[in-house]
Design a protein around this motif. Structure first.
Motif, PDB file in Angstrom:
ATOM      1  N   GLN A   1      30.666  -4.030  -0.840  1.00  0.00           N
ATOM      2  CA  GLN A   1      29.621  -4.765  -1.551  1.00  0.00           C
ATOM      3  C   GLN A   1      28.628  -3.796  -2.194  1.00  0.00           C
ATOM      4  O   GLN A   1      28.222  -3.989  -3.345  1.00  0.00           O
ATOM      5  CB  GLN A   1      28.901  -5.715  -0.596  1.00  0.00           C
ATOM      6  CG  GLN A   1      27.893  -6.608  -1.293  1.00  0.00           C
ATOM      7  CD  GLN A   1      27.266  -7.606  -0.348  1.00  0.00           C
ATOM      8  OE1 GLN A   1      27.231  -7.402   0.862  1.00  0.00           O
ATOM      9  NE2 GLN A   1      26.777  -8.699  -0.897  1.00  0.00           N
TER      10      GLN A   1
ATOM     11  N   ARG B   1      30.199  -2.354  -5.287  1.00  0.00           N
ATOM     12  CA  ARG B   1      30.199  -3.321  -6.399  1.00  0.00           C
ATOM     13  C   ARG B   1      28.825  -3.413  -7.033  1.00  0.00           C
ATOM     14  O   ARG B   1      28.703  -3.482  -8.268  1.00  0.00           O
ATOM     15  CB  ARG B   1      30.671  -4.685  -5.911  1.00  0.00           C
ATOM     16  CG  ARG B   1      32.172  -4.795  -5.720  1.00  0.00           C
ATOM     17  CD  ARG B   1      32.635  -6.225  -5.504  1.00  0.00           C
ATOM     18  NE  ARG B   1      32.027  -6.867  -4.342  1.00  0.00           N
ATOM     19  CZ  ARG B   1      32.502  -6.777  -3.100  1.00  0.00           C
ATOM     20  NH1 ARG B   1      33.594  -6.078  -2.844  1.00  0.00           N
ATOM     21  NH2 ARG B   1      31.887  -7.392  -2.104  1.00  0.00           N
ATOM     22  N   ARG B   2      27.783  -3.420  -6.208  1.00  0.00           N
ATOM     23  CA  ARG B   2      26.409  -3.469  -6.756  1.00  0.00           C
ATOM     24  C   ARG B   2      26.106  -2.217  -7.564  1.00  0.00           C
ATOM     25  O   ARG B   2      25.509  -2.300  -8.643  1.00  0.00           O
ATOM     26  CB  ARG B   2      25.393  -3.608  -5.620  1.00  0.00           C
ATOM     27  CG  ARG B   2      25.249  -5.023  -5.090  1.00  0.00           C
ATOM     28  CD  ARG B   2      24.004  -5.186  -4.221  1.00  0.00           C
ATOM     29  NE  ARG B   2      23.939  -4.217  -3.141  1.00  0.00           N
ATOM     30  CZ  ARG B   2      24.386  -4.413  -1.902  1.00  0.00           C
ATOM     31  NH1 ARG B   2      24.966  -5.556  -1.591  1.00  0.00           N
ATOM     32  NH2 ARG B   2      24.276  -3.486  -0.990  1.00  0.00           N
TER      33      ARG B   2
END
Length: 125
Positions: free
Chosen positions: A118, A121-122
């Motif tokens: 995550q 992805r950010r």
């Protein structure tokens, strides 16, 4: 490092299980050909799980699906090991340690990998 260590243990113990058979187990006694065959077969999957985990180490932020599949299978194996203990009695202490790894450490690694993925992805936007 934890994922790499888990992978190394899986590869090494899976290979030992395939090559040596149930005699590789601490406290093992004699087994028949059916148990030997099943044990060696199951260790091929353990070996393969370790190989997939090794493959994922340098790409852990992108290897979500393969890691979830392999680590989920390890957790499922831990549940099966717990059922065996409840049905047949507690195994050698080495396998109680394995049970703790399978049902505590591996789920934590899954959570960690999800957070790493995550964050990647950010960062990628």
């Amino acid at each position: 490092m934890v994922l790499g260590l888990l992978a190394t243990v899986a590869v090494a113990s899976g290979l030992a299980g395939m090559l040596v058979g149930p005699a590789a187990l601490p406290g093992a006694g004699p087994v028949d050909a059916t148990v030997d065959s099943g044990f060696r077969y199951a260790n091929a999957f353990w070996f393969a799980a370790g190989a997939v985990a090794w493959w994922a180490v340098p790409r852990v932020e992108r290897a979500t699906a393969p890691l979830r599949l392999v680590l989920g299978a390890v957790i499922l194996g831990g549940i099966a090991r717990l059922l065996a203990a409840l049905a047949s009695g507690w195994p050698h202490p080495v396998y109680l340690g394995a049970l703790a790894v399978e049902l505590v450490l591996v789920p934590l690694v899954l959570v960690w990998q999800a957070e790493v993925a995550q964050a990647a992805r950010r960062a990628a936007g």
